[in-house]
Design a protein around this motif. Structure first.
Motif, PDB file in Angstrom:
ATOM      1  N   PRO A   1      74.634-137.316 107.227  1.00  0.00           N
ATOM      2  CA  PRO A   1      75.186-136.479 108.166  1.00  0.00           C
ATOM      3  C   PRO A   1      76.709-135.972 107.674  1.00  0.00           C
ATOM      4  N   THR A   2      76.839-134.772 108.064  1.00  0.00           N
ATOM      5  CA  THR A   2      78.404-134.300 108.135  1.00  0.00           C
ATOM      6  C   THR A   2      78.941-134.086 109.440  1.00  0.00           C
ATOM      7  N   THR A   3      79.742-135.116 109.948  1.00  0.00           N
ATOM      8  CA  THR A   3      80.079-134.940 111.288  1.00  0.00           C
ATOM      9  C   THR A   3      81.598-134.397 111.650  1.00  0.00           C
ATOM     10  N   ALA A   4      82.226-134.618 110.561  1.00  0.00           N
ATOM     11  CA  ALA A   4      83.704-134.127 110.498  1.00  0.00           C
ATOM     12  C   ALA A   4      84.271-134.979 111.775  1.00  0.00           C
ATOM     13  N   GLY A   5      83.949-136.212 111.868  1.00  0.00           N
ATOM     14  CA  GLY A   5      84.561-136.968 113.002  1.00  0.00           C
ATOM     15  C   GLY A   5      84.033-136.521 114.526  1.00  0.00           C
ATOM     16  N   ALA A   6      83.247-135.526 114.584  1.00  0.00           N
ATOM     17  CA  ALA A   6      82.758-135.116 115.827  1.00  0.00           C
ATOM     18  C   ALA A   6      81.167-135.643 116.161  1.00  0.00           C
ATOM     19  N   VAL A   7      81.199-136.274 117.365  1.00  0.00           N
ATOM     20  CA  VAL A   7      79.883-136.981 117.746  1.00  0.00           C
ATOM     21  C   VAL A   7      78.812-135.541 117.881  1.00  0.00           C
ATOM     22  N   ALA A   8      79.367-134.387 118.310  1.00  0.00           N
ATOM     23  CA  ALA A   8      78.482-133.419 118.503  1.00  0.00           C
ATOM     24  C   ALA A   8      78.031-132.763 117.359  1.00  0.00           C
ATOM     25  N   LEU A   9      78.298-133.356 115.973  1.00  0.00           N
ATOM     26  CA  LEU A   9      77.876-133.041 114.740  1.00  0.00           C
ATOM     27  C   LEU A   9      76.890-134.280 114.089  1.00  0.00           C
TER      28      LEU A   9
ATOM     29  N   GLN B   1      85.222-119.043 111.121  1.00  0.00           N
ATOM     30  CA  GLN B   1      85.125-119.820 110.142  1.00  0.00           C
ATOM     31  C   GLN B   1      84.008-121.229 110.296  1.00  0.00           C
ATOM     32  N   PHE B   2      84.524-121.846 111.438  1.00  0.00           N
ATOM     33  CA  PHE B   2      83.660-122.867 111.818  1.00  0.00           C
ATOM     34  C   PHE B   2      82.178-122.745 112.062  1.00  0.00           C
ATOM     35  N   GLU B   3      81.989-121.663 112.894  1.00  0.00           N
ATOM     36  CA  GLU B   3      80.682-120.999 113.191  1.00  0.00           C
ATOM     37  C   GLU B   3      79.954-120.710 111.912  1.00  0.00           C
ATOM     38  N   LYS B   4      80.589-119.942 111.140  1.00  0.00           N
ATOM     39  CA  LYS B   4      79.882-119.759 109.763  1.00  0.00           C
ATOM     40  C   LYS B   4      79.180-120.826 108.917  1.00  0.00           C
ATOM     41  N   TYR B   5      80.186-121.905 109.032  1.00  0.00           N
ATOM     42  CA  TYR B   5      79.687-123.170 108.368  1.00  0.00           C
ATOM     43  C   TYR B   5      78.560-123.928 109.060  1.00  0.00           C
ATOM     44  N   LEU B   6      78.481-123.820 110.341  1.00  0.00           N
ATOM     45  CA  LEU B   6      77.529-124.443 111.259  1.00  0.00           C
ATOM     46  C   LEU B   6      76.241-123.655 110.959  1.00  0.00           C
ATOM     47  N   ARG B   7      76.192-122.257 110.771  1.00  0.00           N
ATOM     48  CA  ARG B   7      74.940-121.667 110.487  1.00  0.00           C
ATOM     49  C   ARG B   7      74.219-121.740 109.103  1.00  0.00           C
ATOM     50  N   SER B   8      74.955-122.338 108.347  1.00  0.00           N
ATOM     51  CA  SER B   8      74.649-122.750 107.015  1.00  0.00           C
ATOM     52  C   SER B   8      73.853-123.965 107.039  1.00  0.00           C
TER      53      SER B   8
ATOM     54  N   PRO C   1      74.245-127.778 116.873  1.00  0.00           N
ATOM     55  CA  PRO C   1      74.932-126.626 117.473  1.00  0.00           C
ATOM     56  C   PRO C   1      75.360-125.398 116.288  1.00  0.00           C
ATOM     57  N   LYS C   2      75.582-124.447 116.784  1.00  0.00           N
ATOM     58  CA  LYS C   2      75.666-123.324 115.855  1.00  0.00           C
ATOM     59  C   LYS C   2      77.052-122.506 116.281  1.00  0.00           C
ATOM     60  N   THR C   3      77.464-122.793 117.611  1.00  0.00           N
ATOM     61  CA  THR C   3      78.716-122.291 118.023  1.00  0.00           C
ATOM     62  C   THR C   3      79.710-122.956 118.599  1.00  0.00           C
ATOM     63  N   LEU C   4      81.157-122.764 118.377  1.00  0.00           N
ATOM     64  CA  LEU C   4      82.221-123.823 118.879  1.00  0.00           C
ATOM     65  C   LEU C   4      81.879-123.893 120.261  1.00  0.00           C
ATOM     66  N   GLN C   5      81.321-123.071 121.192  1.00  0.00           N
ATOM     67  CA  GLN C   5      81.160-123.126 122.547  1.00  0.00           C
ATOM     68  C   GLN C   5      80.346-124.416 122.649  1.00  0.00           C
ATOM     69  N   GLU C   6      79.310-124.570 122.144  1.00  0.00           N
ATOM     70  CA  GLU C   6      78.059-125.552 122.005  1.00  0.00           C
ATOM     71  C   GLU C   6      78.662-126.903 121.784  1.00  0.00           C
ATOM     72  N   VAL C   7      79.701-126.869 120.570  1.00  0.00           N
ATOM     73  CA  VAL C   7      80.548-128.098 120.205  1.00  0.00           C
ATOM     74  C   VAL C   7      81.340-128.584 121.318  1.00  0.00           C
ATOM     75  N   ILE C   8      81.939-127.682 122.270  1.00  0.00           N
ATOM     76  CA  ILE C   8      82.676-128.087 123.413  1.00  0.00           C
ATOM     77  C   ILE C   8      81.798-128.627 124.603  1.00  0.00           C
ATOM     78  N   ASP C   9      80.789-127.773 124.676  1.00  0.00           N
ATOM     79  CA  ASP C   9      79.668-128.473 125.938  1.00  0.00           C
ATOM     80  C   ASP C   9      79.474-129.584 125.543  1.00  0.00           C
ATOM     81  N   ILE C  10      79.000-130.306 124.317  1.00  0.00           N
ATOM     82  CA  ILE C  10      78.405-131.409 124.054  1.00  0.00           C
ATOM     83  C   ILE C  10      79.633-132.423 124.157  1.00  0.00           C
ATOM     84  N   SER C  11      80.962-131.946 123.504  1.00  0.00           N
ATOM     85  CA  SER C  11      81.848-133.026 123.852  1.00  0.00           C
ATOM     86  C   SER C  11      82.489-133.223 125.175  1.00  0.00           C
ATOM     87  N   GLU C  12      82.354-132.316 126.168  1.00  0.00           N
ATOM     88  CA  GLU C  12      82.435-132.416 127.599  1.00  0.00           C
ATOM     89  C   GLU C  12      81.152-133.114 128.099  1.00  0.00           C
TER      90      GLU C  12
END
Length: 540
Positions: free
Chosen positions: A124-132, A361-368, A374-385
């Motif tokens: 997995p590529t998490t970039a340190g984020a449990v959301a990923l 740029q982050f969302e473009k990467y997620l869509r790849s 998650p495909k949006t920054l908002q989704e990453v924030i929601d998981i993080s919270e």
């Protein structure tokens, strides 16, 4: 008598067979048992592989044993997010290939670690984020693939500041927790390439990969006694890497010597069709290690950036000793100063550019990535919270979470006049300023302490011996980030707290060879690097 005679002949025959046939094999086994990979360079490991003193399989096992002994137990350096479960099989295949076809390059069979914002197939590529945590790429990042093609082995992915930004918790992520400095367990390993730096310093691999937006290779290298390279923007690819800000992001190596870092840079650099910034890279890539010159400082003219002194007396003393050493070797030294803005580029340049670029740029990467995550920054924030993450042992750093929300709110500034002014006027102006200083003073490089202060306290542990009077210990790093120019950091000494301090060589675009020559000349003259006390040698 006949019976004794036959036995005597048989004994002679046996002795003769053992003395001739297995002699080379026996010697190889003896030699194998005496090779110790600890602190060995790429050249030394390669020679050991070539002469059959060790195999790549044994190398991988050696580093896995060190990871087991020191990363999650013992001092608990906590630099590794995930071990590559295919590393041993890959090593066996490369051993077979070496026997049948010979090595692909000097990196054939050499284990390395990868910061967890690089895509590696099968991990997995998490970039340190449990959301990923469930984001599994289908393709290796360009730079990782180049190293794999050269025969290098990904042994593990490393921890990092969450989504490559520390916000006061250097080397902390919700996916991996906090990475500790192997030189002093009360200090951090800087950020955001903390895990790669700590892992290489602790001898969990031969070298590592990191990313650098505003100091994220150079800072961690500086505080863990390593050589770190921030290459010229466009020399190395960023495709297949979680972006932070593509106007600032680069990928670069971390290694225990200038020669090793040079070898890795040569292997990973080059034009990538998926990263437009690298369109001219192939014109500039050199065999950097081959051309290293230990006498470079004898004929050099160096500018000393006096603006970045004053943060810590010990750091200043080590830097001044380094400059005195260069003078004794024949270097001409000239003090230089920067404009008021260039002394502190975060607020006028790096901060606004990062906030404007991150979301799109982050969302473009997620869509790849494959569907499901998650495909949006908002989704990453929601998981993080989410309660699950907030109540876990390693929740998202609250300040980092606020930073994500700021980036979400400021996404529209990507199209603002302010942003365009920074990118089209301020950043080119800073480049011209550095070029003018270099040309006016006929300089080969500009030198300064990589960080104004030593490795800082862990966010969760006080160390009253830490002193830092700098307005921003990373301010010097912002010059290379804002200009896209290369910078090399090399160990220069050790403060009383037992953590390393480095000095940096900054140059203009594509001056990597000059900078590496100067760093190599300094390294060979000083031998300033020491071994971390908390991860001692384990005999293989």
């Amino acid at each position: 008598m006949r019976k004794k005679y036959i036995n005597f002949k048989a004994l002679l025959a046996i002795l003769l067979v053992f003395s001739i046939l297995p002699w080379n094999h026996a010697n190889a086994e003896i030699a194998k048992s005496t090779f110790d990979p600890f602190e060995k360079s790429i050249d030394e490991v390669t020679k050991a592989l070539d002469t059959k003193q060790i195999t790549s399989e044994e190398l991988v096992k050696y580093y896995l044993k060190r990871i087991e002994a020191f990363d999650k137990q013992g001092p608990v350096i906590n630099s590794i997010i995930a071990v590559n479960n295919q590393a041993l099989e890959t090593a066996k295949a490369l051993d077979t290939e070496r026997k049948s076809k010979g090595p692909r390059s000097k990196l054939h069979g050499i284990p390395f670690v990868v910061k967890d914002n690089f895509d590696v197939v099968g991990m997995p590529t998490t970039a340190g984020a449990v959301a990923l945590k469930n984001e599994n790429p289908t393709k290796n990042s360009f730079t990782v693939q180049k190293l794999i093609d050269a025969g290098a082995i990904v042994i593990a992915k490393t921890n990092m500041s969450e989504l490559a930004a520390s916000y006061g918790r250097l080397g902390y992520s919700s996916m991996g927790g906090l990475t500790i400095n192997p030189y002093n367990l009360s200090r951090d390993a800087s950020g955001s390439s903390s895990g790669s730096a700590a892992a290489v310093a602790a001898n969990f691999a031969v070298f590592g990969l990191g990313t650098d937006t505003s100091g994220s290779v150079r800072g961690p290298a500086n505080v863990t006694g390593l050589v770190g390279i921030r290459p010229t923007m466009g020399l190395t690819s960023r495709s297949g890497v979680v972006p932070s800000s593509l106007s600032l992001d680069v990928t670069g190596p971390l290694a225990r010597s200038v020669e090793d870092a040079s070898l890795v840079l040569t292997a990973m650099a080059g034009t990538d069709k998926a990263d437009y910034a690298t369109k001219s890279a192939n014109r500039y890539v050199q065999d950097y290690a081959k051309a290293l010159n230990a006498s470079s400082l004898k004929h050099a003219r160096i500018g000393v950036a006096t603006d970045f002194f004053g943060g810590n007396d010990e750091v200043d003393a080590i830097t001044n000793q380094a400059i005195a050493k260069m003078k004794s070797m024949g270097t001409e030294v000239v003090p230089v100063t920067f404009s008021k803005q260039t002394k502190y580029l975060w607020t006028p340049v790096l901060g606004p550019v990062g906030d404007a670029e991150f979301k799109i740029q982050f969302e473009k990467y997620l869509r790849s990535l494959p569907a499901g995550g998650p495909k949006t920054l908002q989704e990453v924030i929601d998981i993080s919270e989410s309660p699950e993450v907030l109540n876990s042992a390693t929740p998202v750093n609250p300040a980092r979470l606020e930073g994500l929300k700021t980036a979400l709110a400021k996404a529209d500034t990507l199209y603002s006049n302010e942003y365009k002014k920074i990118v089209k006027k301020e950043m080119p102006q800073t480049r011209k300023e550095i070029e003018k200083i270099m040309k006016k003073n006929n300089l080969d490089a500009i030198v300064f302490p990589t960080m104004a202060c030593p490795a800082s306290n862990r966010f969760d542990k006080e160390d009253p011996t830490y002193v830092c009077n700098a307005y921003d210990t990373y301010a010097a790093s912002y010059v290379a980030s804002a200009t896209g120019f290369p910078e090399v950091t090399v160990p220069a000494g050790m403060v009383e707290a037992g953590v390393p301090v480095g000095i940096s060589f900054l140059g203009t675009a594509y001056s990597e060879q000059t900078l590496l020559n100067l760093a190599y000349s300094f390294e060979q003259a000083t031998k300033a690097r020491t071994v971390p006390v908390h991860t001692p040698n384990l005999r293989p």
